[in-house]
Design a protein around this motif. Structure first.
Motif, short mmCIF file in Angstrom:
data_model
loop_
_atom_site.label_atom_id
_atom_site.label_comp_id
_atom_site.label_asym_id
_atom_site.label_seq_id
_atom_site.Cartn_x
_atom_site.Cartn_y
_atom_site.Cartn_z
N GLU A 1 0.89 -1.21 0.00
CA GLU A 1 -0.08 0.09 -0.12
C GLU A 1 0.83 1.30 0.13
O GLU A 1 1.96 1.59 0.80
N PRO A 2 0.71 2.10 -0.84
CA PRO A 2 1.51 3.16 -0.79
C PRO A 2 1.24 4.29 0.27
O PRO A 2 -0.03 4.42 0.75
N SER A 3 2.26 5.13 0.88
CA SER A 3 2.06 5.82 1.86
C SER A 3 1.71 7.23 1.34
O SER A 3 0.87 7.90 2.00
N ALA A 4 1.57 7.38 0.04
CA ALA A 4 1.15 8.78 -0.58
C ALA A 4 0.97 8.42 -2.23
O ALA A 4 1.81 7.72 -2.55
N ALA A 5 -0.10 8.77 -2.53
CA ALA A 5 -0.18 8.45 -4.02
C ALA A 5 0.76 9.54 -4.85
O ALA A 5 0.80 10.80 -4.79
N PRO A 6 1.75 9.02 -5.61
CA PRO A 6 2.44 9.84 -6.43
C PRO A 6 1.93 10.52 -7.54
O PRO A 6 1.08 9.95 -7.98
#
Length: 594
Positions: A54-59
């Protein structure tokens, strides 16, 4: 991708797993001249039903996309780097086959061979039969295929590489110097006997030739120290018991060249890991070891992996090459191993017939089937193959490589009150006599893949052991990259799955860097445009099949997949909708000093 820029290729809206281990995202990718020039991340990606990080933030990268002379709408498709397979045996096949199947149809864009100490350079013409004898026995490639297919026209290893470089290939290839060939070139027939000891002068000559090959671009030196490896005539592999003087001369050559990996297949008897680690330290080069669970010593893999970690902590560059699944032999009427081949009725009534007539006869003659089942094998090999039926599993059209013990032929036969041989015969008669049974003999001691999962998740391992091009009538594991995605990220039911980002990195960037190939393995600007676009939801691995397409009419197992929409090698499309395009942009990869 600046507005107004025109690129050779633009891939839009793909679900990108970029090979670095970063979380998947939606992205556009631009390619010019065989190189990735821009990667534009648009946001988080959805991958329903697939294990992922799961990404920590959407790039997100701002800015408009340029145009492409060719554009691919990749919405819903998985974009990965091309897969790097560091353990194949295409040493001979690369001289006659531009496609290098099965690897090229499973997203592999770089394949390295010369593993396990066997190969065909350096070479004196007087030793051709000896090297074919060794390769046939160790890697189960028929000698007639090798003798007819390979255009032996080189002597030195650099000449062999030049010959490979001049031939067309769909994918990139790289070669390692095989210890057996090196030994036989210097020692002649004596080199085929592991009990023989080279003189000091012969050791020095081996070192000089190895250094010459490494400076010309060989990617490493491979050797074998396992009793499993035997030539066709039964002799152990030539390098089995090479002593410290021989190994030391090779290590010093690697240090002088300042390049190359030491690849080893070993039984890891007492003290062997320490010997190999000492050779690698003297060479100042990375060490790569095959890591497999064997039934006779089911905890040895763990001891070896612990030793790898301890050596890494002391500063040695070392990894374990691991597989994606159990290593298993295939049993079938057309395979090398047929559980009925030595039964008297098979030999007298069926062996002389072509396959189709054989199957028709079996189906029509119930009495013949009953005799086959009632009879036993008549020699030791036949009894050995028959014993495999106690842990053999029927392969469906879409094989299950992690079946439970209740699914075995023996367990099913007992549940149905039938003889094991009767159920095996029925299974092999399926699909016009092309049915197969799988007997897993390594990496399956406990009947599941938990040991394999531990190996895969370890940071000290890389993908290997696929053996593309080898064991052509018994094993078909070159499909490992496809299996990583289908089984480990998406379909596994008998245990935990593994995030797809980690799996892709294992088969791309980690594998590439293990051999110093820093120009590939990730979807990043400046790297080679070796790319796969995959319909992950529909990706399917099919049952292996026998094809008679080798030189001299030789047969081999091939295994296909559905779901590879596009594969690019250096920006050139080599696979479209699972079919080769005929393009041959592949080249010989040469190592450099590091």
């Amino acid at each position: 991708m600046a507005n107004g820029t025109t690129h050779d290729l633009v891939i839009r809206g793909a679900t990108l797993v970029d090979g670095t281990g970063a979380a998947a995202c939606v992205a556009d990718v631009a390619v010019d001249g065989g190189t990735i020039v821009d990667v534009r991340r648009r946001g988080a990606a959805g991958l329903p039903g697939v294990a992922r990080i799961e990404p920590s933030a959407a790039p997100r990268d701002e800015g408009p996309a340029g145009r492409g002379r060719r554009e691919i709408d990749a919405q819903g498709l998985l974009l990965t780097p091309g897969f790097v397979d560091i353990h194949t045996h295409y040493d001979g096949q690369a001289t006659w086959d531009a496609q290098l199947a099965p690897s090229s149809v499973h997203g592999v864009t770089t394949a390295l061979f010369g593993n396990c100490g066997v190969g065909f350079a350096p070479l004196r013409s007087a030793d051709i039969d000896l090297l074919i004898n060794i390769m046939e026995g160790v890697e189960d490639i028929p000698g007639s295929v090798l003798a007819e297919g390979i255009p032996f026209g080189w002597e030195s290893f650099p000449e062999y590489m030049d010959a490979l470089d001049a031939l067309p290939h769909a994918i990139d290839i790289g070669a390692q110097v095989p210890h057996a060939a090196l030994r036989c070139y210097v020692m002649g027939e004596r080199g085929g006997d592991h009990a023989e000891r080279p003189s000091v002068a012969e050791c020095d000559t081996m070192g000089r030739l190895l250094e010459e090959a490494l400076r010309a671009g060989a990617l490493g030196l491979s050797t074998s120290r396992t009793v499993k490896h035997r030539a066709r005539d039964g002799r152990p592999t030539p390098s089995l018991s090479a002593d410290e003087s021989e190994l030391g001369a090779l290590a010093r050559a690697m240090r002088r060249a300042g390049r190359g990996v030491l690849e080893v297949n070993s039984d890891f008897g007492e003290g062997d890991f320490e010997v190999l680690a000492a050779v690698a330290r003297e060479a100042g080069r990375p060490l790569s070891l095959l890591l497999i669970q064997v039934d006779r010593a089911p905890a040895l893999w763990r001891e070896t992996l612990d030793a790898i970690h301890a050596a890494r902590a002391r500063g040695l560059s070392v990894n374990g090459q691991v597989g994606a699944r159990a290593i298993g032999v295939l049993l079938g009427f057309e395979a090398t191993l047929n559980p009925f081949a030595t039964h008297p009725s098979w030999r007298s009534a069926l062996a002389p017939l072509p396959h189709a007539e054989r199957v028709a006869r079996l189906r029509a003659d119930a009495a013949l089937r009953e005799r086959l089942v009632a009879e036993g094998p008549t020699d030791a090999k036949g009894r050995w193959v028959a014993a495999m039926l106690e842990r053999a599993f029927e392969m469906g059209a879409v094989p299950d490589y992690e079946p439970g013990p209740e699914a075995s032929i023996a367990a099913r036969a007992r549940a149905e009150g039938r003889r094991v041989q009767a159920l095996a015969l029925d299974a092999l008669l399926a699909d016009d006599g092309r049915g197969l049974l799988l007997h897993p003999f390594e990496n399956y001691t406990h009947g599941d893949f938990e040991v394999v999962r531990t190996m895969l998740e370890d940071d000290a391992t890389v993908m290997g052991v696929g053996d593309g091009g080898a064991h052509v009538g018994t094993i078909c594991d070159g499909s490992g990259p496809t299996f990583l995605l289908t089984h480990w990220a998406r379909d596994r039911r008998r245990g935990a799955r593994i995030p797809i980002e980690r799996l892709v990195r294992k088969q791309t960037l980690d594998s590439a860097l293990a051999y110093g190939l820093a120009d590939r393995g990730a979807v990043r600007p400046g790297l080679r445009a070796d790319l796969n676009l995959i319909d992950l939801a529909g990706l399917t691995l099919h049952r292996p099949r026998i094809e008679h397409d080798l030189p001299a009419g030789g047969r081999r197992f091939l295994q296909s997949a559905s779901g590879y929409r596009h594969t690019f090698v250096a920006g050139v499309e080599t696979l479209r909708d699972d079919r080769p395009t005929g393009a041959t942009p592949g080249r010989l990869v040469r190592g450099t000093a590091s």
